[in-house]
Design an enzyme around this catalytic site. Sequence first.
Site, PDB file in Angstrom:
ATOM      1  N   LYS A  13     -10.828  -2.320   5.056  1.00  0.00           N
ATOM      2  CA  LYS A  13     -10.024  -1.120   4.795  1.00  0.00           C
ATOM      3  C   LYS A  13      -9.895  -0.844   3.299  1.00  0.00           C
ATOM      4  O   LYS A  13     -10.046   0.289   2.855  1.00  0.00           O
ATOM      5  CB  LYS A  13      -8.609  -1.283   5.402  1.00  0.00           C
ATOM      6  CG  LYS A  13      -8.603  -1.535   6.901  1.00  0.00           C
ATOM      7  CD  LYS A  13      -7.185  -1.548   7.471  1.00  0.00           C
ATOM      8  CE  LYS A  13      -6.316  -2.682   6.950  1.00  0.00           C
ATOM      9  NZ  LYS A  13      -6.730  -4.015   7.410  1.00  0.00           N
ATOM     10  N   ARG A  88       2.069  -1.064  10.080  1.00  0.00           N
ATOM     11  CA  ARG A  88       1.642  -2.259  10.801  1.00  0.00           C
ATOM     12  C   ARG A  88       2.525  -2.543  12.003  1.00  0.00           C
ATOM     13  O   ARG A  88       2.279  -3.532  12.714  1.00  0.00           O
ATOM     14  CB  ARG A  88       1.700  -3.457   9.865  1.00  0.00           C
ATOM     15  CG  ARG A  88       0.335  -3.871   9.311  1.00  0.00           C
ATOM     16  CD  ARG A  88       0.624  -4.893   8.279  1.00  0.00           C
ATOM     17  NE  ARG A  88      -0.357  -5.888   8.014  1.00  0.00           N
ATOM     18  CZ  ARG A  88      -1.088  -5.913   6.891  1.00  0.00           C
ATOM     19  NH1 ARG A  88      -1.021  -4.933   6.031  1.00  0.00           N
ATOM     20  NH2 ARG A  88      -1.874  -6.926   6.657  1.00  0.00           N
ATOM     21  N   ARG A 127     -14.324 -14.607   1.237  1.00  0.00           N
ATOM     22  CA  ARG A 127     -13.400 -14.002   0.272  1.00  0.00           C
ATOM     23  C   ARG A 127     -12.461 -15.062  -0.304  1.00  0.00           C
ATOM     24  O   ARG A 127     -12.115 -15.026  -1.483  1.00  0.00           O
ATOM     25  CB  ARG A 127     -12.594 -12.883   0.961  1.00  0.00           C
ATOM     26  CG  ARG A 127     -11.772 -12.069   0.000  1.00  0.00           C
ATOM     27  CD  ARG A 127     -11.308 -10.773   0.626  1.00  0.00           C
ATOM     28  NE  ARG A 127     -10.171 -10.975   1.511  1.00  0.00           N
ATOM     29  CZ  ARG A 127      -9.541  -9.984   2.146  1.00  0.00           C
ATOM     30  NH1 ARG A 127      -9.942  -8.741   2.013  1.00  0.00           N
ATOM     31  NH2 ARG A 127      -8.523 -10.227   2.918  1.00  0.00           N
ATOM     32  N   ARG A 133      -7.449 -15.889  -2.508  1.00  0.00           N
ATOM     33  CA  ARG A 133      -6.185 -15.352  -1.997  1.00  0.00           C
ATOM     34  C   ARG A 133      -5.576 -16.349  -1.032  1.00  0.00           C
ATOM     35  O   ARG A 133      -6.189 -16.694  -0.027  1.00  0.00           O
ATOM     36  CB  ARG A 133      -6.466 -14.043  -1.239  1.00  0.00           C
ATOM     37  CG  ARG A 133      -6.121 -12.808  -2.006  1.00  0.00           C
ATOM     38  CD  ARG A 133      -6.460 -11.580  -1.208  1.00  0.00           C
ATOM     39  NE  ARG A 133      -5.604 -11.381  -0.036  1.00  0.00           N
ATOM     40  CZ  ARG A 133      -5.548 -10.228   0.631  1.00  0.00           C
ATOM     41  NH1 ARG A 133      -6.275  -9.204   0.241  1.00  0.00           N
ATOM     42  NH2 ARG A 133      -4.773 -10.098   1.685  1.00  0.00           N
ATOM     43  N   ARG A 144      -2.262 -14.073  10.439  1.00  0.00           N
ATOM     44  CA  ARG A 144      -2.399 -12.635  10.152  1.00  0.00           C
ATOM     45  C   ARG A 144      -3.057 -11.914  11.332  1.00  0.00           C
ATOM     46  O   ARG A 144      -2.664 -10.810  11.703  1.00  0.00           O
ATOM     47  CB  ARG A 144      -3.227 -12.428   8.877  1.00  0.00           C
ATOM     48  CG  ARG A 144      -2.499 -12.905   7.631  1.00  0.00           C
ATOM     49  CD  ARG A 144      -3.422 -13.025   6.450  1.00  0.00           C
ATOM     50  NE  ARG A 144      -3.851 -11.736   5.928  1.00  0.00           N
ATOM     51  CZ  ARG A 144      -4.918 -11.560   5.171  1.00  0.00           C
ATOM     52  NH1 ARG A 144      -5.697 -12.584   4.861  1.00  0.00           N
ATOM     53  NH2 ARG A 144      -5.213 -10.375   4.716  1.00  0.00           N
TER      54      ARG A 144
HETATM   55  P1  AMP Z   1      -2.853  -7.046   3.316  1.00  0.00           P
HETATM   56  O1  AMP Z   1      -3.503  -7.199   1.991  1.00  0.00           O
HETATM   57  O2  AMP Z   1      -2.690  -5.613   3.743  1.00  0.00           O
HETATM   58  O3  AMP Z   1      -3.500  -7.876   4.399  1.00  0.00           O
HETATM   59  O4  AMP Z   1      -1.366  -7.584   3.154  1.00  0.00           O
HETATM   60  C1  AMP Z   1      -1.103  -8.924   2.746  1.00  0.00           C
HETATM   61  C2  AMP Z   1       0.261  -9.375   3.292  1.00  0.00           C
HETATM   62  O5  AMP Z   1       1.283  -8.508   2.796  1.00  0.00           O
HETATM   63  C3  AMP Z   1       0.406  -9.305   4.799  1.00  0.00           C
HETATM   64  O6  AMP Z   1      -0.102 -10.465   5.438  1.00  0.00           O
HETATM   65  C4  AMP Z   1       1.929  -9.205   4.942  1.00  0.00           C
HETATM   66  O7  AMP Z   1       2.579 -10.436   4.689  1.00  0.00           O
HETATM   67  C5  AMP Z   1       2.268  -8.277   3.801  1.00  0.00           C
HETATM   68  N1  AMP Z   1       2.167  -6.856   4.210  1.00  0.00           N
HETATM   69  C6  AMP Z   1       1.325  -5.907   3.696  1.00  0.00           C
HETATM   70  N2  AMP Z   1       1.511  -4.719   4.286  1.00  0.00           N
HETATM   71  C7  AMP Z   1       2.493  -4.904   5.213  1.00  0.00           C
HETATM   72  C8  AMP Z   1       3.120  -4.064   6.158  1.00  0.00           C
HETATM   73  N3  AMP Z   1       2.773  -2.770   6.283  1.00  0.00           N
HETATM   74  N4  AMP Z   1       4.105  -4.592   6.941  1.00  0.00           N
HETATM   75  C9  AMP Z   1       4.480  -5.885   6.809  1.00  0.00           C
HETATM   76  N5  AMP Z   1       3.915  -6.749   5.952  1.00  0.00           N
HETATM   77  C10 AMP Z   1       2.928  -6.269   5.147  1.00  0.00           C
END
Ligand code: AMP
Length: 188
Positions: A13, A88, A127, A133, A144
């Site tokens: 994404k 989410r 990654r 990360r 996740r």
């Molecule tokens: P991402 O890079 O989008 O996978 O986000 C990394 C982490 O940030 C996720 O595993 C969550 O802990 C937190 N996070 C990011 N976006 C959201 C969201 N919309 N709702 C809840 N937690 C989020």
Amino acid sequence: MNLILFGPPAAGKGTQAKRLTAERGYVQLSTGDMLRAARKSGSELGQKVAAIMDSGSLVSDEIVIALIEDALAQNKTAPGFIFDGFPRTVAQAEALDAMLARHGKQIDRVVQLEVDSQQLLDRVAKRFAEEGRADDNPESYKVRLNAYLAQTAPLIPYYEQKNKLRGVDGMAGIEDVATSIAAAIDAR
Ligand code: AMP
């Protein structure tokens, strides 16, 4: 055009959102990027979410909704938004609809990157090796993915009912995925 790029973590994404930003001038709103920036800055919010993020669980709806609310207020003249990693949960989707409506806007399209979760594990392992990360480590990634299946996948019927959802093959190469996304956005 306000668009949600939808799919499990590491579906691509962010990569595709950055391309659309460069090509169409849309503003990418990634709650993951915002939360990582908060952590980097050492802010109170950053400290509060660090452990939750590293575990792979979702932070509270309240926190991410407030981040998006601020970003929408700060980008009033944007030609469009690409939501990446938000919403989410169904509660976040409902809040997003309400926030956009207050700005006289709406979600026009939800493009779902259809991916094979087994192959995603390989992508994430790569990654993790390259970028380090913390939440890409295999244990956190499983959390996740489970959070996606339990809390985020219910958004598929939510947007299907509104006739906004379009699927694209997310396992193709980056260029082909970009072409399919462009077609999904531009189709009437
Ligand atoms: P991402 O890079 O989008 O996978 O986000 C990394 C982490 O940030 C996720 O595993 C969550 O802990 C937190 N996070 C990011 N976006 C959201 C969201 N919309 N709702 C809840 N937690 C989020």
